[in-house]
Scaffold this active site. Structure first.
Site, PDB file in Angstrom:
ATOM      1  N   CYS A   2       0.852  -1.207   0.000  1.00 40.21           N
ATOM      2  CA  CYS A   2       0.000   0.000   0.000  1.00 40.21           C
ATOM      3  C   CYS A   2       0.886   1.255   0.000  1.00 40.21           C
ATOM      4  O   CYS A   2       1.979   1.267   0.518  1.00 40.21           O
ATOM      5  CB  CYS A   2      -0.870   0.012   1.251  1.00 40.21           C
ATOM      6  SG  CYS A   2      -1.902  -1.442   1.385  1.00 40.21           S
ATOM      7  N   ARG A  27       4.706   0.415  -5.916  1.00 35.48           N
ATOM      8  CA  ARG A  27       4.559  -0.450  -4.730  1.00 35.48           C
ATOM      9  C   ARG A  27       3.526  -1.529  -4.950  1.00 35.48           C
ATOM     10  O   ARG A  27       3.352  -2.418  -4.112  1.00 35.48           O
ATOM     11  CB  ARG A  27       4.194   0.405  -3.515  1.00 35.48           C
ATOM     12  CG  ARG A  27       5.262   1.397  -3.107  1.00 35.48           C
ATOM     13  CD  ARG A  27       4.766   2.386  -2.063  1.00 35.48           C
ATOM     14  NE  ARG A  27       4.475   1.741  -0.811  1.00 35.48           N
ATOM     15  CZ  ARG A  27       5.388   1.535   0.153  1.00 35.48           C
ATOM     16  NH1 ARG A  27       6.631   1.905  -0.047  1.00 35.48           N
ATOM     17  NH2 ARG A  27       5.080   0.954   1.285  1.00 35.48           N
ATOM     18  N   TRP A  84      -3.013  -2.590  -1.707  1.00 38.19           N
ATOM     19  CA  TRP A  84      -2.648  -3.912  -2.237  1.00 38.19           C
ATOM     20  C   TRP A  84      -3.360  -4.895  -1.333  1.00 38.19           C
ATOM     21  O   TRP A  84      -3.020  -5.022  -0.144  1.00 38.19           O
ATOM     22  CB  TRP A  84      -1.130  -4.108  -2.199  1.00 38.19           C
ATOM     23  CG  TRP A  84      -0.623  -5.243  -3.017  1.00 38.19           C
ATOM     24  CD1 TRP A  84      -0.521  -5.300  -4.385  1.00 38.19           C
ATOM     25  CD2 TRP A  84      -0.141  -6.518  -2.542  1.00 38.19           C
ATOM     26  NE1 TRP A  84      -0.004  -6.508  -4.772  1.00 38.19           N
ATOM     27  CE2 TRP A  84       0.245  -7.275  -3.673  1.00 38.19           C
ATOM     28  CE3 TRP A  84       0.019  -7.085  -1.293  1.00 38.19           C
ATOM     29  CZ2 TRP A  84       0.767  -8.564  -3.583  1.00 38.19           C
ATOM     30  CZ3 TRP A  84       0.543  -8.366  -1.197  1.00 38.19           C
ATOM     31  CH2 TRP A  84       0.894  -9.103  -2.331  1.00 38.19           C
ATOM     32  N   ASN A 110      -1.635   1.025   6.079  1.00 39.56           N
ATOM     33  CA  ASN A 110      -0.783   0.038   5.403  1.00 39.56           C
ATOM     34  C   ASN A 110      -0.338  -0.925   6.483  1.00 39.56           C
ATOM     35  O   ASN A 110       0.142  -0.513   7.524  1.00 39.56           O
ATOM     36  CB  ASN A 110       0.420   0.729   4.748  1.00 39.56           C
ATOM     37  CG  ASN A 110       1.310  -0.274   4.028  1.00 39.56           C
ATOM     38  OD1 ASN A 110       0.911  -1.404   3.768  1.00 39.56           O
ATOM     39  ND2 ASN A 110       2.522   0.155   3.694  1.00 39.56           N
ATOM     40  N   GLY A 111      -0.557  -2.227   6.268  1.00 40.02           N
ATOM     41  CA  GLY A 111      -0.163  -3.211   7.275  1.00 40.02           C
ATOM     42  C   GLY A 111      -1.294  -4.190   7.514  1.00 40.02           C
ATOM     43  O   GLY A 111      -2.230  -4.284   6.725  1.00 40.02           O
ATOM     44  N   GLU A 494      19.117 -16.351  -9.819  1.00 43.69           N
ATOM     45  CA  GLU A 494      18.662 -14.960  -9.977  1.00 43.69           C
ATOM     46  C   GLU A 494      18.206 -14.715 -11.410  1.00 43.69           C
ATOM     47  O   GLU A 494      17.181 -14.073 -11.655  1.00 43.69           O
ATOM     48  CB  GLU A 494      19.768 -13.994  -9.585  1.00 43.69           C
ATOM     49  CG  GLU A 494      19.468 -12.525  -9.814  1.00 43.69           C
ATOM     50  CD  GLU A 494      18.193 -12.036  -9.140  1.00 43.69           C
ATOM     51  OE1 GLU A 494      17.641 -12.735  -8.276  1.00 43.69           O
ATOM     52  OE2 GLU A 494      17.686 -10.969  -9.544  1.00 43.69           O
ATOM     53  N   LYS A 498      14.404 -13.412 -12.489  1.00 48.28           N
ATOM     54  CA  LYS A 498      14.199 -12.215 -13.313  1.00 48.28           C
ATOM     55  C   LYS A 498      13.281 -12.519 -14.486  1.00 48.28           C
ATOM     56  O   LYS A 498      12.352 -11.787 -14.778  1.00 48.28           O
ATOM     57  CB  LYS A 498      15.542 -11.701 -13.860  1.00 48.28           C
ATOM     58  CG  LYS A 498      16.337 -10.682 -13.122  1.00 48.28           C
ATOM     59  CD  LYS A 498      15.724  -9.448 -12.604  1.00 48.28           C
ATOM     60  CE  LYS A 498      14.964  -9.497 -11.331  1.00 48.28           C
ATOM     61  NZ  LYS A 498      15.472  -9.889 -10.091  1.00 48.28           N
ATOM     62  N   GLU A 501       9.547 -13.334 -13.316  1.00 51.06           N
ATOM     63  CA  GLU A 501       8.710 -12.299 -12.680  1.00 51.06           C
ATOM     64  C   GLU A 501       8.303 -11.191 -13.647  1.00 51.06           C
ATOM     65  O   GLU A 501       7.320 -10.500 -13.392  1.00 51.06           O
ATOM     66  CB  GLU A 501       9.397 -11.712 -11.457  1.00 51.06           C
ATOM     67  CG  GLU A 501      10.651 -10.919 -11.706  1.00 51.06           C
ATOM     68  CD  GLU A 501      11.179 -10.287 -10.414  1.00 51.06           C
ATOM     69  OE1 GLU A 501      10.382  -9.859  -9.576  1.00 51.06           O
ATOM     70  OE2 GLU A 501      12.402 -10.252 -10.254  1.00 51.06           O
ATOM     71  N   HIS A 517      19.931 -36.163 -12.857  1.00 48.27           N
ATOM     72  CA  HIS A 517      19.211 -36.906 -11.809  1.00 48.27           C
ATOM     73  C   HIS A 517      17.711 -36.673 -11.900  1.00 48.27           C
ATOM     74  O   HIS A 517      17.026 -36.607 -10.885  1.00 48.27           O
ATOM     75  CB  HIS A 517      19.758 -36.482 -10.434  1.00 48.27           C
ATOM     76  CG  HIS A 517      21.202 -36.803 -10.268  1.00 48.27           C
ATOM     77  ND1 HIS A 517      21.667 -38.070 -10.016  1.00 48.27           N
ATOM     78  CD2 HIS A 517      22.306 -36.023 -10.403  1.00 48.27           C
ATOM     79  CE1 HIS A 517      22.990 -38.062  -9.967  1.00 48.27           C
ATOM     80  NE2 HIS A 517      23.408 -36.829 -10.188  1.00 48.27           N
ATOM     81  N   LYS A 616       6.602  -4.164  -5.080  1.00 50.36           N
ATOM     82  CA  LYS A 616       8.012  -3.837  -4.931  1.00 50.36           C
ATOM     83  C   LYS A 616       8.504  -4.199  -3.538  1.00 50.36           C
ATOM     84  O   LYS A 616       9.620  -4.621  -3.357  1.00 50.36           O
ATOM     85  CB  LYS A 616       8.264  -2.349  -5.192  1.00 50.36           C
ATOM     86  CG  LYS A 616       9.733  -1.952  -5.107  1.00 50.36           C
ATOM     87  CD  LYS A 616      10.583  -2.689  -6.122  1.00 50.36           C
ATOM     88  CE  LYS A 616      12.053  -2.360  -5.995  1.00 50.36           C
ATOM     89  NZ  LYS A 616      12.888  -3.215  -6.860  1.00 50.36           N
TER      90      LYS A 616
HETATM   91  C1  AGP Z   1      13.139  -9.217  -7.052  1.00 52.43           C
HETATM   92  O1  AGP Z   1      13.188  -8.882  -8.438  1.00 52.43           O
HETATM   93  C2  AGP Z   1      11.726  -9.248  -6.530  1.00 52.43           C
HETATM   94  N1  AGP Z   1      11.082  -8.008  -6.732  1.00 52.43           N
HETATM   95  C3  AGP Z   1      11.634  -9.789  -5.116  1.00 52.43           C
HETATM   96  O2  AGP Z   1      12.095 -11.109  -5.147  1.00 52.43           O
HETATM   97  C4  AGP Z   1      12.443  -9.026  -4.047  1.00 52.43           C
HETATM   98  O3  AGP Z   1      13.822  -9.232  -4.233  1.00 52.43           O
HETATM   99  C5  AGP Z   1      12.048  -9.582  -2.662  1.00 52.43           C
HETATM  100  O4  AGP Z   1      10.670  -9.340  -2.462  1.00 52.43           O
HETATM  101  C6  AGP Z   1      12.845  -8.958  -1.514  1.00 52.43           C
HETATM  102  O5  AGP Z   1      12.609  -7.578  -1.457  1.00 52.43           O
HETATM  103  P1  AGP Z   1      13.582  -6.673  -0.533  1.00 52.43           P
HETATM  104  O6  AGP Z   1      14.950  -6.787  -1.126  1.00 52.43           O
HETATM  105  O7  AGP Z   1      13.019  -5.287  -0.641  1.00 52.43           O
HETATM  106  O8  AGP Z   1      13.522  -7.218   0.841  1.00 52.43           O
END
Ligand code: AGP
Length: 621
Positions: A2, A27, A84, A110-111, A494, A498, A501, A517, A616
């Site tokens: 949020c 966000r 959100w 937010n929360g 990683e 990428k 997502e 395996h 985010k």
């Molecule tokens: C990464 O591309 C993602 N957006 C997600 O995995 C992110 O790294 C994860 O939510 C952790 O976020 P932070 O680094 O703000 O804690």
């Protein structure tokens, strides 16, 4: 998660709220709303969907939403929210702000209010009629309940009383009909920042929402309440004690949070990687020595640690996996890397000797914050590697190494990942030099190689069109495998994330030696396999793995250094990076994978900066 924006001052509030909410879109949200005081009454306008939907509704009601300049502004106080969903589906009713039963109080939140069920039934027994399914609405009615009963129309006391009954996390802002000159904000576990203006003040979840108006900010800390007026800001503890806090001056200019000419924030942020790494390293490498003023670790404290733990989520976790490999290699100290949501519930073997390194770009990821608190509760020394200044994880850890990535707006983390790795390499070299686990020649070589990284990444980025072409040929792939060994395997994790997502293409990362395996059964004619080939001592084995998958029809893209002739010949397509010490190779080899994911997503017409279902900063569990 949020987004929150609030304004009190001399200008027309609504356009300021709308502009602020748009700066927080990254966000992640599913609905948006604003509230403001007009002729002594609280107005709430909120809609499911994007901010444009809300803005159109405001225009239909003849509210100006673009220019805050007005000779006699009709509305000079208000607040806005992007939601959100956590409790209750995305809908107009579930959107914030929430009005109290008798319309004295309006709240944005937010929360998560964890005891919302009990509080809801208490309030229903008092005659309250709920209009939404949300936990947040409880806060509005609870504050009004106290306002009208035991707090005798003292809004500050009513907010305090309500907060003492609420369990869970909140960034909360309250507007009260009878107090048209102030906003009350409260914070626990979710970010709130106050922007200080001249004859006007702001409150927001994050810096980009207010940076075009002011760079002077006050951080609200956990269990604190802020009373914000046009010409004053006062901080208190939730129990009412006055809090004195220094202002922070934020050096991000508003352009930094814009796209700077790129089509997407993600590409802008990939191209910022050289400068972000330089900024992260420069203050910590002086006269070719690593200097960590922010981490006063000494030799004894290091040797006292039976092991070091990296704890994080998502991309930050992948950085922790690289950290495990690098610190074990350079320092010969056992290292564990854990996903935060697993660490916090596994009864971790942590004690006062442990060192726990918490990695988080936002510094607000709830699982990571909770994992850190768990480690602290067990006596561990906590070091956080965080990008957002003044964020919860940064402030609660014992020591913090700030990455200097600048604002990372795109949901997909790119430059932040590289600055996290930069801090990890600095930490590894600092520890290695303290305990003497590497020679001074090795140490000097690593420092020299690290200082070359910004230039080498710049060279890699100059070849982006090679990746763009390859992606244009393969963006219809249904499943892609990323394989590697050692550091290249952690890199593959990683790279796979990428791609998934932002392009929504299924992929998975696999250790090259593990394919046979079971998973190699999935390889068939035309399957795309991306191989990370930067670890010299594992090259022969990886070339065998390339032969295995090609024998079953795979198309192999290799990411390797320019001098790896045999590896280059083994692949169908290859992207080369400049030669660099294998231990530092992840810093270079990830950029092509980020570009690959970006172009695959662009070719598929995906929303690169705001992928579906993602946020985010994940500030819920
Ligand atoms: C990464 O591309 C993602 N957006 C997600 O995995 C992110 O790294 C994860 O939510 C952790 O976020 P932070 O680094 O703000 O804690």
């Amino acid at each position: 998660m949020c987004g929150i924006v609030g304004y009190v001052g001399k200008r027309f509030a609504i356009p300021i709220l709308i502009r602020g909410l748009k700066k927080l879109e990254y966000r992640g949200y599913d609905s948006a709303g604003v509230t403001f005081l007009e002729n002594g009454h609280l107005r709430v306008i909120k809609k499911q969907g994007r901010i444009d939907v809300l803005e159109n509704t405001l225009k239909e009601l003849n509210y100006e939403t673009a220019s805050e300049e007005s000779s006699a502004p009709p509305v000079k106080i208000g607040m806005g929210h992007t939601r959100w969903a956590t409790h209750g589906v995305p809908s107009d009713e579930n959107a914030h702000p929430h009005l109290s039963e008798q319309r004295h109080v309006c709240v944005i939140h937010n929360g998560i209010i964890e005891n919302h069920v009990e509080l809801r039934s208490f309030l229903i027994d008092k005659g309250v009629h709920f209009l939404s399914e949300t936990d947040s609405e409880v806060a509005a009615h609870l504050i009004e309940y106290h306002y009208l009963t035991d707090c005798h129309a003292d809004i500050m006391s009513a907010v305090q009383a309500a907060l003492l009954e609420i369990e869970g996390s909140y960034a909360l802002v309250v507007l009260c009909t009878e107090h048209p000159d102030l906003l009350i904000a409260a914070k626990k576990d979710n970010p709130l920042i106050i922007g200080l203006g001249s004859g006007e003040n702001y409150i927001a979840s994050d810096i980009p929402a207010l940076i075009e108006y002011t760079r002077d900010v006050l951080i609200v800390e956990d269990n604190e309440i802020a009373v914000i007026k046009a010409d004053s800001v006062h901080l208190y503890t939730v129990h009412g004690q006055i809090v004195n806090r220094n202002t922070i001056s934020v050096d991000w200019d508003s352009e930094a949070a814009e796209k700077g000419g790129f089509e997407h924030f993600m590409m802008k942020e990939i191209f910022e990687e050289p400068s972000a790494i330089k900024a992260t390293l420069s203050s910590r490498i002086r006269s070719n020595r690593v200097v960590l003023d922010d981490i006063p670790l000494d030799r004894d404290r290091i040797l006292q640690a039976s092991r070091i733990h990296f704890v994080a989520c998502g991309t930050a976790y992948h950085a922790g996996c690289v950290g495990k490999n690098v610190i074990e290699k350079l320092c010969r100290i056992p290292v564990e890397a854990d996903v935060a949501s697993e660490f916090r519930y596994k009864d971790p073997i942590i004690d006062e000797n442990s060192i726990v390194v918490i990695i988080s770009q936002s510094g607000e990821t709830l699982d990571t914050l909770a994992a850190m608190r768990e480690a602290k509760k067990r006596g561990a020394l906590t070091i956080s590697i965080v990008n957002v200044i003044g964020s919860s994880i940064a402030r609660e850890s014992d020591y913090v190494m700030y990455t200097a990535a600048g604002p990372e707006i795109s949901v997909a983390s790119t430059k932040a990942y590289l600055t996290q790795l930069s801090c990890i390499y600095l930490l590894a070299l600092y520890i290695a030099s303290l305990i003497g686990s590497i020679s001074s020649e090795e140490y000097d070589h690593y420092i020299k190689e690290m200082l070359r990284l910004p230039e080498l990444i710049g060279k890699t980025l100059e070849k982006q069109s090679e990746i763009q072409r390859f992606a244009s040929e393969h963006f219809n792939a249904k499943s892609i495998f990323f394989i590697g060994r050692g550091l290249d395997y952690y890199l593959s994790m990683e790279s796979s994330l990428k791609l998934k997502e932002i392009s929504y293409i299924h992929s998975e990362a696999y250790p090259g030696g593990e394919l046979k395996h079971g998973t190699i059964a999935l390889i068939e004619k035309g399957t795309l396999v991306v191989c990370s080939l930067t670890q010299d001592q594992l090259m022969e084995k990886m070339i065998s793995n390339i032969s295995e998958v090609k024998a079953r029809g795979a198309i192999v893209l290799g990411i390797t250094t320019e001098n790896q002739e045999k590896a280059i010949r083994a692949c169908d397509e290859v992207f080369t990076i400049p030669p660099i010490h294998p231990v530092l190779a992840p810093m270079l080899a990830i950029t092509p994978s980020q570009l690959f994911a970006y172009y695959m997503a662009v070719n598929k017409g995906c929303d690169v900066d705001k992928p579906r279902n993602l946020a985010k900063s994940v500030t819920v569990e």
